[in-house]
Design a protein around this motif. Structure first.
Motif, PDB file in Angstrom:
ATOM      1  N   PRO A   1       0.820  -1.221   0.000  1.00 15.54           N
ATOM      2  CA  PRO A   1       0.000   0.000   0.000  1.00 15.54           C
ATOM      3  C   PRO A   1       0.848   1.263   0.000  1.00 15.54           C
ATOM      4  O   PRO A   1       1.994   1.258   0.442  1.00 15.54           O
ATOM      5  N   LEU A   2       0.267   2.330  -0.515  1.00 13.19           N
ATOM      6  CA  LEU A   2       0.913   3.636  -0.501  1.00 13.19           C
ATOM      7  C   LEU A   2       0.626   4.315   0.831  1.00 13.19           C
ATOM      8  O   LEU A   2      -0.509   4.340   1.287  1.00 13.19           O
ATOM      9  N   GLY A   3       1.658   4.870   1.435  1.00 16.07           N
ATOM     10  CA  GLY A   3       1.512   5.635   2.662  1.00 16.07           C
ATOM     11  C   GLY A   3       1.315   7.099   2.335  1.00 16.07           C
ATOM     12  O   GLY A   3       1.173   7.490   1.178  1.00 16.07           O
ATOM     13  N   ASP A   4       1.332   7.929   3.324  1.00 11.18           N
ATOM     14  CA  ASP A   4       1.085   9.355   3.150  1.00 11.18           C
ATOM     15  C   ASP A   4       2.389  10.137   3.247  1.00 11.18           C
ATOM     16  O   ASP A   4       2.821  10.497   4.347  1.00 11.18           O
ATOM     17  N   SER A   5       3.024  10.410   2.109  1.00  9.96           N
ATOM     18  CA  SER A   5       4.292  11.131   2.122  1.00  9.96           C
ATOM     19  C   SER A   5       4.122  12.574   2.580  1.00  9.96           C
ATOM     20  O   SER A   5       5.062  13.190   3.063  1.00  9.96           O
ATOM     21  N   GLU A   6       2.927  13.120   2.453  1.00 11.28           N
ATOM     22  CA  GLU A   6       2.687  14.501   2.885  1.00 11.28           C
ATOM     23  C   GLU A   6       2.648  14.605   4.410  1.00 11.28           C
ATOM     24  O   GLU A   6       2.858  15.679   4.959  1.00 11.28           O
ATOM     25  N   ALA A   7       2.382  13.514   5.107  1.00 13.62           N
ATOM     26  CA  ALA A   7       2.301  13.535   6.572  1.00 13.62           C
ATOM     27  C   ALA A   7       3.631  13.184   7.234  1.00 13.62           C
ATOM     28  O   ALA A   7       3.743  13.249   8.457  1.00 13.62           O
ATOM     29  N   LEU A   8       4.641  12.806   6.446  1.00 11.53           N
ATOM     30  CA  LEU A   8       5.933  12.444   7.022  1.00 11.53           C
ATOM     31  C   LEU A   8       6.556  13.619   7.753  1.00 11.53           C
ATOM     32  O   LEU A   8       6.424  14.768   7.334  1.00 11.53           O
ATOM     33  N   GLN A   9       7.275  13.294   8.805  1.00 14.57           N
ATOM     34  CA  GLN A   9       7.997  14.297   9.582  1.00 14.57           C
ATOM     35  C   GLN A   9       9.490  13.994   9.504  1.00 14.57           C
ATOM     36  O   GLN A   9       9.899  12.829   9.437  1.00 14.57           O
TER      37      GLN A   9
ATOM     38  N   SER B   1      17.496   2.872  -7.990  1.00 17.64           N
ATOM     39  CA  SER B   1      16.513   3.756  -8.628  1.00 17.64           C
ATOM     40  C   SER B   1      15.264   2.985  -9.003  1.00 17.64           C
ATOM     41  O   SER B   1      15.338   1.877  -9.538  1.00 17.64           O
ATOM     42  N   GLY B   2      14.125   3.579  -8.699  1.00 14.54           N
ATOM     43  CA  GLY B   2      12.849   2.944  -8.987  1.00 14.54           C
ATOM     44  C   GLY B   2      12.348   2.067  -7.866  1.00 14.54           C
ATOM     45  O   GLY B   2      11.210   1.622  -7.878  1.00 14.54           O
ATOM     46  N   GLY B   3      13.191   1.810  -6.873  1.00 11.00           N
ATOM     47  CA  GLY B   3      12.774   1.015  -5.727  1.00 11.00           C
ATOM     48  C   GLY B   3      11.945   1.837  -4.763  1.00 11.00           C
ATOM     49  O   GLY B   3      11.901   3.068  -4.844  1.00 11.00           O
ATOM     50  N   PRO B   4      11.295   1.180  -3.819  1.00  7.50           N
ATOM     51  CA  PRO B   4      10.436   1.905  -2.890  1.00  7.50           C
ATOM     52  C   PRO B   4      11.209   2.522  -1.728  1.00  7.50           C
ATOM     53  O   PRO B   4      12.199   1.966  -1.253  1.00  7.50           O
ATOM     54  N   LEU B   5      10.724   3.680  -1.269  1.00  8.49           N
ATOM     55  CA  LEU B   5      11.104   4.241   0.014  1.00  8.49           C
ATOM     56  C   LEU B   5       9.898   4.020   0.914  1.00  8.49           C
ATOM     57  O   LEU B   5       8.781   4.419   0.566  1.00  8.49           O
ATOM     58  N   LEU B   6      10.116   3.357   2.024  1.00  3.18           N
ATOM     59  CA  LEU B   6       9.031   2.948   2.910  1.00  3.18           C
ATOM     60  C   LEU B   6       9.061   3.738   4.209  1.00  3.18           C
ATOM     61  O   LEU B   6      10.132   4.164   4.651  1.00  3.18           O
ATOM     62  N   ASP B   7       7.886   3.871   4.804  1.00  2.00           N
ATOM     63  CA  ASP B   7       7.822   4.410   6.159  1.00  2.00           C
ATOM     64  C   ASP B   7       7.951   3.245   7.145  1.00  2.00           C
ATOM     65  O   ASP B   7       8.155   2.093   6.743  1.00  2.00           O
ATOM     66  N   ALA B   8       7.818   3.532   8.422  1.00  2.00           N
ATOM     67  CA  ALA B   8       8.011   2.512   9.454  1.00  2.00           C
ATOM     68  C   ALA B   8       6.981   1.395   9.386  1.00  2.00           C
ATOM     69  O   ALA B   8       7.207   0.307   9.903  1.00  2.00           O
TER      70      ALA B   8
END
Length: 176
Positions: free
Chosen positions: A37-45, A98-105
């Motif tokens: 799933p896609l997370g919320d990059s706008e809410a990242l701190q 490049s092209g790989g995902p950056l994930l949140d926790a």
């Protein structure tokens, strides 16, 4: 060609954005692949955990690096000649990532790995979800396949997050 573990799949480009160098590939065949799933990059701190997955050694295992979100609105020309606001992370990104995902926790995709500052140390960038969604909405017919994160997040340790997400990653080789 796409490589996932020991399997090889042919794919066709169904959408491409030259400004961000992002492409959507359609895998030939009927096999169903797991998605993240896609997370919320706008809410990242700044300071939140960031996990990068890629193939810097050309292998098919999906190496993992961990760092933090170092910036959320970095105005950068990511080598494309197009200024955009990117996520900055100190999670190591190397050629092949490049092209790989950056994930949140939680293991949700918050960005797509795109660049590293050549003369910097651990200054790496990812395209934010908002750019990705705008591209997908305008360029492809896959919007019904996009799964944004919904509801509460189940607590997982980092190794469980990595195991779940690595199954969704593939190595893409271009023979053009």
């Amino acid at each position: 060609q796409l490589y996932k573990q020991s399997e090889t799949y042919l794919a066709t480009i169904v959408g491409y954005d030259a400004q961000t160098d992002i492409a959507v590939l359609k895998i030939d065949g009927d096999e169903d692949f797991p998605c993240v799933p896609l997370g919320d990059s706008e809410a990242l701190q700044v300071g939140e955990l960031a996990v990068a997955i890629g193939n810097p050694l050309g292998g098919f295992e999906g190496s993992v690096t961990v760092g933090v979100i170092s910036g959320t609105e970095r105005e950068v020309d990511a080598g494309t000649g197009y200024q955009m606001k990117l996520l900055q992370t100190d999670a190591a990104i190397n050629n092949g990532n490049s092209g790989g995902p950056l994930l949140d926790a939680h293991g949700d995709v918050v960005g797509v790995l795109v660049a590293t500052l050549k003369d910097g140390q651990s200054v790496n960038y990812a395209i934010k979800k908002s750019y990705l969604l705008a591209f997908l909405d305008g360029a492809t017919d896959c919007s019904d396949k996009i799964h944004e994160h919904e509801g509460e997040v189940q607590a997982e340790d980092l190794s469980a997050v990595v195991d779940r997400v690595r199954d969704s990653c593939v190595l893409v080789l271009n023979y053009r």
